[in-house]
Write an enzyme that holds these catalytic residues in place. Sequence first.
Site, PDB file in Angstrom:
ATOM      1  N   THR A 236     -17.925  -9.216 -87.409  1.00 14.25           N
ATOM      2  CA  THR A 236     -16.652  -9.837 -87.755  1.00 14.25           C
ATOM      3  C   THR A 236     -16.648 -10.346 -89.194  1.00 14.25           C
ATOM      4  O   THR A 236     -17.709 -10.688 -89.736  1.00 14.25           O
ATOM      5  CB  THR A 236     -16.402 -11.022 -86.793  1.00 14.25           C
ATOM      6  OG1 THR A 236     -15.320 -11.800 -87.280  1.00 14.25           O
ATOM      7  CG2 THR A 236     -17.619 -11.941 -86.684  1.00 14.25           C
ATOM      8  N   GLU A 238     -15.613 -13.135 -89.855  1.00 14.93           N
ATOM      9  CA  GLU A 238     -15.798 -14.592 -89.777  1.00 14.93           C
ATOM     10  C   GLU A 238     -17.198 -15.029 -90.209  1.00 14.93           C
ATOM     11  O   GLU A 238     -17.414 -16.207 -90.487  1.00 14.93           O
ATOM     12  CB  GLU A 238     -15.524 -15.088 -88.351  1.00 14.93           C
ATOM     13  CG  GLU A 238     -14.108 -14.800 -87.927  1.00 14.93           C
ATOM     14  CD  GLU A 238     -13.627 -15.635 -86.757  1.00 14.93           C
ATOM     15  OE1 GLU A 238     -14.291 -16.628 -86.410  1.00 14.93           O
ATOM     16  OE2 GLU A 238     -12.581 -15.278 -86.193  1.00 14.93           O
ATOM     17  N   SER A 262     -19.011 -17.567 -84.977  1.00 13.84           N
ATOM     18  CA  SER A 262     -19.387 -16.786 -86.162  1.00 13.84           C
ATOM     19  C   SER A 262     -20.869 -16.958 -86.489  1.00 13.84           C
ATOM     20  O   SER A 262     -21.500 -16.032 -87.008  1.00 13.84           O
ATOM     21  CB  SER A 262     -18.494 -17.112 -87.363  1.00 13.84           C
ATOM     22  OG  SER A 262     -18.426 -18.484 -87.598  1.00 13.84           O
ATOM     23  N   ALA A 263     -21.423 -18.137 -86.143  1.00 14.96           N
ATOM     24  CA  ALA A 263     -22.871 -18.314 -86.357  1.00 14.96           C
ATOM     25  C   ALA A 263     -23.653 -17.341 -85.472  1.00 14.96           C
ATOM     26  O   ALA A 263     -24.650 -16.743 -85.904  1.00 14.96           O
ATOM     27  CB  ALA A 263     -23.277 -19.754 -86.046  1.00 14.96           C
ATOM     28  N   SER A 264     -23.172 -17.155 -84.245  1.00 14.52           N
ATOM     29  CA  SER A 264     -23.895 -16.232 -83.352  1.00 14.52           C
ATOM     30  C   SER A 264     -23.759 -14.795 -83.838  1.00 14.52           C
ATOM     31  O   SER A 264     -24.698 -13.999 -83.747  1.00 14.52           O
ATOM     32  CB  SER A 264     -23.406 -16.380 -81.901  1.00 14.52           C
ATOM     33  OG  SER A 264     -22.079 -15.907 -81.764  1.00 14.52           O
ATOM     34  N   LYS A 265     -22.585 -14.446 -84.384  1.00 17.15           N
ATOM     35  CA  LYS A 265     -22.424 -13.082 -84.910  1.00 17.15           C
ATOM     36  C   LYS A 265     -23.255 -12.901 -86.182  1.00 17.15           C
ATOM     37  O   LYS A 265     -23.841 -11.831 -86.413  1.00 17.15           O
ATOM     38  CB  LYS A 265     -20.946 -12.783 -85.196  1.00 17.15           C
ATOM     39  CG  LYS A 265     -20.091 -12.626 -83.962  1.00 17.15           C
ATOM     40  CD  LYS A 265     -20.516 -11.492 -83.047  1.00 17.15           C
ATOM     41  CE  LYS A 265     -20.171 -10.121 -83.586  1.00 17.15           C
ATOM     42  NZ  LYS A 265     -20.579  -9.039 -82.632  1.00 17.15           N
ATOM     43  N   ASN A 290      -9.106  -9.479 -88.025  1.00 17.46           N
ATOM     44  CA  ASN A 290      -8.475  -9.717 -86.711  1.00 17.46           C
ATOM     45  C   ASN A 290      -7.784  -8.473 -86.157  1.00 17.46           C
ATOM     46  O   ASN A 290      -6.874  -7.937 -86.791  1.00 17.46           O
ATOM     47  CB  ASN A 290      -7.416 -10.817 -86.837  1.00 17.46           C
ATOM     48  CG  ASN A 290      -8.032 -12.185 -86.940  1.00 17.46           C
ATOM     49  OD1 ASN A 290      -8.749 -12.470 -87.888  1.00 17.46           O
ATOM     50  ND2 ASN A 290      -7.758 -13.037 -85.969  1.00 17.46           N
ATOM     51  N   PRO A 316       1.750 -22.612 -78.807  1.00 16.77           N
ATOM     52  CA  PRO A 316       0.913 -23.650 -79.431  1.00 16.77           C
ATOM     53  C   PRO A 316       0.299 -23.211 -80.762  1.00 16.77           C
ATOM     54  O   PRO A 316      -0.747 -22.553 -80.798  1.00 16.77           O
ATOM     55  CB  PRO A 316      -0.188 -23.860 -78.382  1.00 16.77           C
ATOM     56  CG  PRO A 316      -0.301 -22.539 -77.684  1.00 16.77           C
ATOM     57  CD  PRO A 316       1.017 -21.853 -77.776  1.00 16.77           C
ATOM     58  N   ARG A 401      -7.662 -26.523 -84.287  1.00 14.43           N
ATOM     59  CA  ARG A 401      -9.011 -26.072 -83.892  1.00 14.43           C
ATOM     60  C   ARG A 401     -10.011 -26.806 -84.782  1.00 14.43           C
ATOM     61  O   ARG A 401      -9.863 -26.784 -86.014  1.00 14.43           O
ATOM     62  CB  ARG A 401      -9.089 -24.569 -84.121  1.00 14.43           C
ATOM     63  CG  ARG A 401     -10.458 -23.965 -83.965  1.00 14.43           C
ATOM     64  CD  ARG A 401     -10.427 -22.472 -84.329  1.00 14.43           C
ATOM     65  NE  ARG A 401      -9.861 -21.653 -83.281  1.00 14.43           N
ATOM     66  CZ  ARG A 401      -9.635 -20.337 -83.374  1.00 14.43           C
ATOM     67  NH1 ARG A 401      -9.915 -19.692 -84.493  1.00 14.43           N
ATOM     68  NH2 ARG A 401      -9.128 -19.670 -82.372  1.00 14.43           N
ATOM     69  N   PRO A 402     -11.038 -27.450 -84.224  1.00 15.67           N
ATOM     70  CA  PRO A 402     -12.037 -28.115 -85.084  1.00 15.67           C
ATOM     71  C   PRO A 402     -12.697 -27.095 -86.024  1.00 15.67           C
ATOM     72  O   PRO A 402     -13.078 -26.007 -85.586  1.00 15.67           O
ATOM     73  CB  PRO A 402     -13.066 -28.667 -84.092  1.00 15.67           C
ATOM     74  CG  PRO A 402     -12.374 -28.690 -82.773  1.00 15.67           C
ATOM     75  CD  PRO A 402     -11.341 -27.599 -82.790  1.00 15.67           C
TER      76      PRO A 402
HETATM   77  O1  DAU Z   1     -11.531 -12.295 -87.867  1.00 16.05           O
HETATM   78  C1  DAU Z   1     -12.010 -11.531 -86.803  1.00 16.05           C
HETATM   79  C2  DAU Z   1     -12.009 -12.378 -85.574  1.00 16.05           C
HETATM   80  O2  DAU Z   1     -10.663 -12.547 -85.179  1.00 16.05           O
HETATM   81  C3  DAU Z   1     -12.822 -11.805 -84.436  1.00 16.05           C
HETATM   82  O3  DAU Z   1     -14.152 -11.736 -84.815  1.00 16.05           O
HETATM   83  C4  DAU Z   1     -12.704 -12.717 -83.224  1.00 16.05           C
HETATM   84  O4  DAU Z   1     -13.422 -12.165 -82.158  1.00 16.05           O
HETATM   85  C5  DAU Z   1     -11.253 -12.860 -82.865  1.00 16.05           C
HETATM   86  O5  DAU Z   1     -11.117 -13.740 -81.779  1.00 16.05           O
HETATM   87  C6  DAU Z   1     -10.453 -13.348 -84.044  1.00 16.05           C
HETATM   88  O6  DAU Z   1     -10.751 -14.726 -84.335  1.00 16.05           O
HETATM   89  P1  DAU Z   1      -9.618 -15.788 -84.617  1.00 16.05           P
HETATM   90  O7  DAU Z   1     -10.118 -17.110 -84.297  1.00 16.05           O
HETATM   91  O8  DAU Z   1      -9.027 -15.583 -85.969  1.00 16.05           O
HETATM   92  O9  DAU Z   1      -8.525 -15.270 -83.522  1.00 16.05           O
HETATM   93  P2  DAU Z   1      -7.553 -16.058 -82.555  1.00 16.05           P
HETATM   94  O10 DAU Z   1      -6.633 -15.059 -81.948  1.00 16.05           O
HETATM   95  O11 DAU Z   1      -8.250 -16.975 -81.633  1.00 16.05           O
HETATM   96  O12 DAU Z   1      -6.715 -16.970 -83.570  1.00 16.05           O
HETATM   97  C7  DAU Z   1      -6.013 -16.419 -84.658  1.00 16.05           C
HETATM   98  C8  DAU Z   1      -5.409 -17.567 -85.442  1.00 16.05           C
HETATM   99  O13 DAU Z   1      -4.394 -18.190 -84.633  1.00 16.05           O
HETATM  100  C9  DAU Z   1      -6.383 -18.641 -85.784  1.00 16.05           C
HETATM  101  O14 DAU Z   1      -6.103 -19.156 -87.075  1.00 16.05           O
HETATM  102  C10 DAU Z   1      -6.152 -19.728 -84.750  1.00 16.05           C
HETATM  103  C11 DAU Z   1      -4.689 -19.576 -84.441  1.00 16.05           C
HETATM  104  N1  DAU Z   1      -4.295 -19.903 -83.038  1.00 16.05           N
HETATM  105  C12 DAU Z   1      -4.993 -19.329 -82.031  1.00 16.05           C
HETATM  106  C13 DAU Z   1      -4.667 -19.600 -80.719  1.00 16.05           C
HETATM  107  C14 DAU Z   1      -5.427 -18.959 -79.594  1.00 16.05           C
HETATM  108  C15 DAU Z   1      -3.235 -20.757 -82.796  1.00 16.05           C
HETATM  109  O15 DAU Z   1      -2.582 -21.267 -83.731  1.00 16.05           O
HETATM  110  N2  DAU Z   1      -2.916 -21.018 -81.496  1.00 16.05           N
HETATM  111  C16 DAU Z   1      -3.593 -20.481 -80.448  1.00 16.05           C
HETATM  112  O16 DAU Z   1      -3.239 -20.794 -79.272  1.00 16.05           O
END
Ligand code: DAU
Length: 470
Positions: A236, A238, A262-265, A290, A316, A401-402
Site C-alpha cells: 500500500t 500508506e 501501515s506499520a504491519s504492511k 486507494n 460519517p 480517525r486517530p
Molecule cells: O491507500 C491505500 C489504502 O487505502 C489501502 O492500503 C487500505 O487497505 C485501504 O483500506 C485504504 O485505506 P484508507 O484508510 O485510506 O481507506 P478507507 O476507505 O478506510 O478511508 C478512506 C478515507 O475516508 C480516509 O481518509 C478515512 C475516511 N473515512 C473512512 C471511513 C470508513 C471517513 O471519512 N469515514 C468513514 O466512515
Amino acid sequence: MTTLESLPAPSADTAAAIHDAVRERYAEAAVAAAAATSPEEAAAGSEALASCCGPDGCSDERSSPVFGAELYAATDRAALPNAAVLASLGCGNPTAVAELREGETVLDLGSGGGIDVLLSARRVGPTGRAIGLDMTDEMLALARRNAAEAGATNVEFVKGTITDRPLVASLFDKYEPAGVFHLAAESHVDRSIVSADDFVQTNVVGTYSMLESARTYLNSLIGERKDRFRFLHLSTDEVFGSLGEAGYFSEQTPYAPNSPYSASKAASDHFVRAYQHTYGLPAIIINCSNNYGPYQFPEKVIPLMILNALSGKPLPVYGDGSNVRDWIYVEDHCRAIRLVFERGASRETYVVGGGNERRNIDLVRRICNILDEIAPMEEVQSLHEQGLKSYSELIHFVEDRPGHDQRYAIDSARIARQLGWQAEVGFDEGLRRTIHWYLSNPDWVDQASSGSYGEWIEKNYAWRIRKEGS
Ligand code: DAU
C-alpha cells in the site's frame, strides 16, 4: 556486431551500468557500456545511460550496487542466452520472462475480495487456476460467491490462514504454482486502530510464512520454471506516511508508516525486500493507492457511503473531510498487477495510483450527487418518508480517525515508463459503475453486511456519533 553473449566479463562498474540499462530497457546502451575496455569508457557509458534512464531509474540506490555485484559474480553464465542470464539475475527482461500460460496455476492467497476475484476473472485466464485462502466460513462463503458472480471459475478456495506454514507449504507442493500473487492482508485502518493483533499475525507473520514457503519451493525448481517464478507482494501507499499539500509518493519515498495497519504492511515489505536481497527471491512489490469498485467489503469508505445513503443512515465523514486520497478503479489495479507480474523487473518496486485525488468531503458529495440523479430520494419510499431532498443532507462530520493521514498521492511515472501502464477508468465513470453495482446487488450487500460486520459497525461508529451529539 557485439552482443551480450559475446562479451568478456564486465567490471563491477560496467555491470551496474548494464543492470540499470537493462532494467530501463535500453538494451543497446547496455551493450555499449558492457563493451567498455577502460574505466573511462565505462564511466562515459554510465553517464550516457543515466541521461536516458529518466529521473528515478538509474539513481535507485536501493538496488544498483547489489545487482551490479551479482551480475559481475554471475558472469560465468555469460554463455547462456540473454533472456536466461537476465532472468536468473532478476533483471527486468524486456521479453517478459514470467508471462503466464494457459493452464498455469498461481497462488493468490488473498481473501476473495474485489481485487482477487477480478484478477482471477479477467486476468489469469480461463484455464489457469488461482488458489484462494480464507479463515472464516462467513468470509469463505462470500469469497465463493464473489468468484462465481464475477465469472472467476478458475478459483479454488481453501479454508485456512497464511500464518499456517504447513498449510501454505502444502499448497506450494500440491499446485506447483508458476508464481504467487500475495494479496492476503488485513487491510482496514480503523480495525487496526481498535486492535492490531490480526494485522501483525496476517500481514507480518503471514508474509513471513509465505516467503519461507516460496523460498523452499523456489529451491526445488530448476531451469525455466525457476527462471519464470515471480512472487508479487501487494502493498500500500500508506507505508510512506502522509503528504502535505504538495508532492507525490514514488519508489524513492522513505517509509514512514503512521497506523498499525501501515506499520504491519511496511514490516511485510521489509521482509520481502530482505528475501530479495538475502536469498535472491524474485519478488516484486506494488504499493498501490486507494482501490474502489465492485465486491469491495462495505467497511471501506466508498461502499459504506453508498450503502448508508441508500438506507437513509448518516454519512460519517471523519474530521473536517479535508483528507485526500488518490482513487484507482479496481480493474485498472488488476491490469497493473498482471503487467507487473509478467513484465516488471524482478526485485523492483512499483508505486501505482489512479491519478484521482479527492478530498473526502468532495468524494462523499459526488456520491450523493450521482445518487440524487440515479436513485432520487422521492422515489425510494423509506427515504421519501424522512422528508429529505438530497442524500447530501445525510452527511455528518464525526470524530476523526486517530492519527489520520492527511494526503496520499502517487507518481506512477515508473510503471508508465517501463511497462506502459496507465489508469484507464476516469473517476466519475468508475464511481458510477461502482454505485450501479451496489444498487444492482442487494443480495450481495445483505450477505456482506450480515454476521460479524454489524458488530464492527457498532464498534467503529457508535462512539463517533455519540461524540458528535454531545
Ligand atoms: O491507500 C491505500 C489504502 O487505502 C489501502 O492500503 C487500505 O487497505 C485501504 O483500506 C485504504 O485505506 P484508507 O484508510 O485510506 O481507506 P478507507 O476507505 O478506510 O478511508 C478512506 C478515507 O475516508 C480516509 O481518509 C478515512 C475516511 N473515512 C473512512 C471511513 C470508513 C471517513 O471519512 N469515514 C468513514 O466512515
